[in-house]
Design a protein around this motif. Structure first.
Motif, mmCIF file in Angstrom:
data_model
loop_
_atom_site.group_PDB
_atom_site.id
_atom_site.type_symbol
_atom_site.label_atom_id
_atom_site.label_comp_id
_atom_site.label_asym_id
_atom_site.label_seq_id
_atom_site.Cartn_x
_atom_site.Cartn_y
_atom_site.Cartn_z
ATOM 1 N N LEU A 112 22.587 -0.892 30.705
ATOM 2 C CA LEU A 112 22.790 -1.317 29.326
ATOM 3 C C LEU A 112 21.461 -1.573 28.616
ATOM 4 C CD1 LEU A 112 25.856 -3.729 29.695
ATOM 5 C CD2 LEU A 112 25.830 -1.374 28.818
ATOM 6 N N ALA A 113 20.475 -2.056 29.355
ATOM 7 C CA ALA A 113 19.154 -2.277 28.761
ATOM 8 C C ALA A 113 18.524 -0.958 28.331
ATOM 9 C CB ALA A 113 18.250 -2.999 29.747
ATOM 10 N N ARG A 114 18.631 0.054 29.172
ATOM 11 C CA ARG A 114 18.090 1.377 28.808
ATOM 12 C C ARG A 114 18.811 1.928 27.590
ATOM 13 N NH1 ARG A 114 18.035 1.994 34.475
ATOM 14 N NH2 ARG A 114 20.017 3.134 34.413
ATOM 15 N N ARG A 115 20.096 1.711 27.512
ATOM 16 C CA ARG A 115 20.862 2.193 26.358
ATOM 17 C C ARG A 115 20.443 1.436 25.097
ATOM 18 N NH1 ARG A 115 27.241 2.106 26.962
ATOM 19 N NH2 ARG A 115 26.633 3.592 28.601
ATOM 20 N N ALA A 116 20.278 0.111 25.213
ATOM 21 C CA ALA A 116 19.889 -0.696 24.054
ATOM 22 C C ALA A 116 18.516 -0.315 23.533
ATOM 23 C CB ALA A 116 19.910 -2.176 24.422
ATOM 24 N N ARG A 119 13.792 -12.101 33.074
ATOM 25 C CA ARG A 119 14.700 -10.967 33.274
ATOM 26 C C ARG A 119 14.599 -9.989 32.111
ATOM 27 N NH1 ARG A 119 21.050 -11.970 34.157
ATOM 28 N NH2 ARG A 119 20.384 -12.445 36.294
ATOM 29 N N LEU A 120 14.525 -10.503 30.888
ATOM 30 C CA LEU A 120 14.400 -9.613 29.729
ATOM 31 C C LEU A 120 13.108 -8.811 29.809
ATOM 32 C CD1 LEU A 120 15.254 -10.154 26.071
ATOM 33 C CD2 LEU A 120 12.862 -9.676 26.612
ATOM 34 N N ILE A 121 12.005 -9.459 30.178
ATOM 35 C CA ILE A 121 10.729 -8.749 30.302
ATOM 36 C C ILE A 121 10.844 -7.639 31.341
ATOM 37 C CG2 ILE A 121 8.309 -8.982 30.990
ATOM 38 C CD1 ILE A 121 8.456 -11.887 29.917
ATOM 39 N N ARG A 122 11.448 -7.963 32.483
ATOM 40 C CA ARG A 122 11.575 -6.967 33.555
ATOM 41 C C ARG A 122 12.451 -5.802 33.127
ATOM 42 N NH1 ARG A 122 15.547 -6.428 36.975
ATOM 43 N NH2 ARG A 122 16.312 -8.568 36.654
ATOM 44 N N LEU A 123 13.595 -6.080 32.515
ATOM 45 C CA LEU A 123 14.498 -5.009 32.102
ATOM 46 C C LEU A 123 13.882 -4.145 31.003
ATOM 47 C CD1 LEU A 123 17.937 -6.865 32.084
ATOM 48 C CD2 LEU A 123 17.192 -5.078 33.679
ATOM 49 N N ALA A 124 13.163 -4.778 30.074
ATOM 50 C CA ALA A 124 12.501 -4.009 29.017
ATOM 51 C C ALA A 124 11.448 -3.082 29.609
ATOM 52 C CB ALA A 124 11.882 -4.944 27.993
ATOM 53 N N HIS A 125 10.647 -3.603 30.531
ATOM 54 C CA HIS A 125 9.627 -2.767 31.173
ATOM 55 C C HIS A 125 10.267 -1.627 31.959
ATOM 56 C CE1 HIS A 125 6.306 -6.089 31.057
ATOM 57 N NE2 HIS A 125 6.483 -5.498 29.901
ATOM 58 N N ASP A 126 11.354 -1.919 32.654
ATOM 59 C CA ASP A 126 12.038 -0.869 33.414
ATOM 60 C C ASP A 126 12.593 0.218 32.487
ATOM 61 O OD1 ASP A 126 11.474 -2.193 35.750
ATOM 62 O OD2 ASP A 126 13.473 -3.034 36.009
ATOM 63 N N GLU A 160 0.107 -18.399 29.223
ATOM 64 C CA GLU A 160 1.328 -18.419 30.032
ATOM 65 C C GLU A 160 2.154 -17.155 29.815
ATOM 66 O OE1 GLU A 160 3.376 -21.978 28.972
ATOM 67 O OE2 GLU A 160 1.768 -23.305 29.670
ATOM 68 N N LEU A 161 2.259 -16.725 28.567
ATOM 69 C CA LEU A 161 3.049 -15.534 28.256
ATOM 70 C C LEU A 161 2.413 -14.283 28.856
ATOM 71 C CD1 LEU A 161 3.932 -16.344 24.544
ATOM 72 C CD2 LEU A 161 5.526 -16.289 26.477
ATOM 73 N N VAL A 162 1.094 -14.191 28.767
ATOM 74 C CA VAL A 162 0.399 -13.048 29.369
ATOM 75 C C VAL A 162 0.628 -13.023 30.872
ATOM 76 C CG1 VAL A 162 -1.868 -12.063 29.841
ATOM 77 C CG2 VAL A 162 -1.324 -12.867 27.537
ATOM 78 N N ALA A 163 0.568 -14.196 31.491
ATOM 79 C CA ALA A 163 0.786 -14.276 32.944
ATOM 80 C C ALA A 163 2.201 -13.865 33.324
ATOM 81 C CB ALA A 163 0.512 -15.698 33.433
ATOM 82 N N ARG A 164 3.141 -14.042 32.426
ATOM 83 C CA ARG A 164 4.535 -13.654 32.697
ATOM 84 C C ARG A 164 4.775 -12.164 32.478
ATOM 85 N NH1 ARG A 164 8.400 -17.595 29.428
ATOM 86 N NH2 ARG A 164 9.975 -16.231 30.404
ATOM 87 N N GLY A 165 3.809 -11.471 31.920
ATOM 88 C CA GLY A 165 3.952 -10.034 31.742
ATOM 89 C C GLY A 165 4.181 -9.573 30.320
ATOM 90 N N VAL A 166 4.072 -10.488 29.350
ATOM 91 C CA VAL A 166 4.213 -10.095 27.953
ATOM 92 C C VAL A 166 3.058 -9.168 27.571
ATOM 93 C CG1 VAL A 166 4.009 -10.994 25.595
ATOM 94 C CG2 VAL A 166 5.564 -12.087 27.226
#
Length: 242
Positions: free
Chosen positions: A169-173, A195-202, A220-226
């Motif tokens: 569903l993330a890929r579709r969105a 989870r949102l960051i991971r799904l968006a990156h995937d 903090e946000l950069v460290a989380r992968g933003v």
């Protein structure tokens, strides 16, 4: 680091989204500049956030009711009005994150960014306006499609996909989306999550967060992968994180 409407410090006399604010952001070392697009009564696309010019100039009239000459005169001592054409041609080193604020501006935005598509991201809360600008860019002969970020509809679908952890569903969105640009929270709703960051990156999309002015929060946000942070204080962010 994405300079939110350029760079306007508390003691500055110039306003946001002006010639002076963009020059200030680039002088501080910013490469990416976020701005907003509206259209004047005589059909010129200008960089301006609000529907009216009251907050910036004290004049209550809408941007859409002013001619370019009238708006230019109002902004003369507030940093200088920028048309989109002048911004793109006058700052060739800048990469632009352009929010289409009015339906009437979509066609003009698309046409003007077509020759600069490799350094423009087209954004809008309205997917209809965003897609109209992209279509106009293609019609104007853009060699590549400008990058684009998710509108409200796509963001809603992405949040639904995140809530159930569905990569499909993330890929579709995020189909056709290059960047998911979101706040950390919207009212009581937590928007940003690991989870949102991971799904968006995937799904092949970057995640940009707006509007963050606290340096420690940025770290903090950069460290989380933003991937991108929209900030009013590009000067501090570039110094601390550059």
């Amino acid at each position: 680091m994405i300079a939110h409407r350029g760079l306007t410090l508390p003691d500055d006399t110039h306003a946001e989204n002006t010639l002076a604010s963009v020059a200030s952001a680039l002088s501080a070392g910013a490469v990416y500049v976020e701005s907003d697009c509206r259209v004047t009564r005589d059909g010129v696309v200008v960089l301006f956030h609000d529907d009216t010019v009251e907050r910036v100039t004290g004049d209550p009239r809408p941007v859409a009711d002013l001619t370019l000459r009238e708006l230019d005169a109002l902004m003369e001592d507030r940093g200088g009005l920028l048309t989109l054409a002048t911004a793109l041609d006058g700052f060739p080193e800048a990469r632009w994150n352009l929010d289409v604020k009015a339906a009437a501006a979509a066609e003009g935005v698309g046409r003007l960014v077509a020759p600069h598509a490799e350094r423009v991201l087209v954004a809008s809360f309205s997917d209809e306006r965003r897609l109209a600008a992209l279509a106009a860019s293609a019609d104007a002969g853009a060699e590549i499609r400008p990058a684009t970020s998710a509108g409200r509809g796509a963001i809603t679908r992405m949040l639904a996909a995140t809530s159930v952890g569905s990569a499909r569903l993330a890929r579709r969105a995020l189909d056709g989306i290059d960047a998911l640009q979101v706040p950390e929270r919207s009212g009581r709703i937590r928007v940003l999550s690991d989870r949102l960051i991971r799904l968006a990156h995937d799904a092949g999309a970057e995640v940009h967060v707006w509007t963050v002015n606290d340096i420690e929060r940025m770290r903090e946000l950069v460290a989380r992968g933003v991937d991108g942070i929209v900030t009013d204080r590009a000067d501090l962010a570039l110094d601390a994180l550059g």
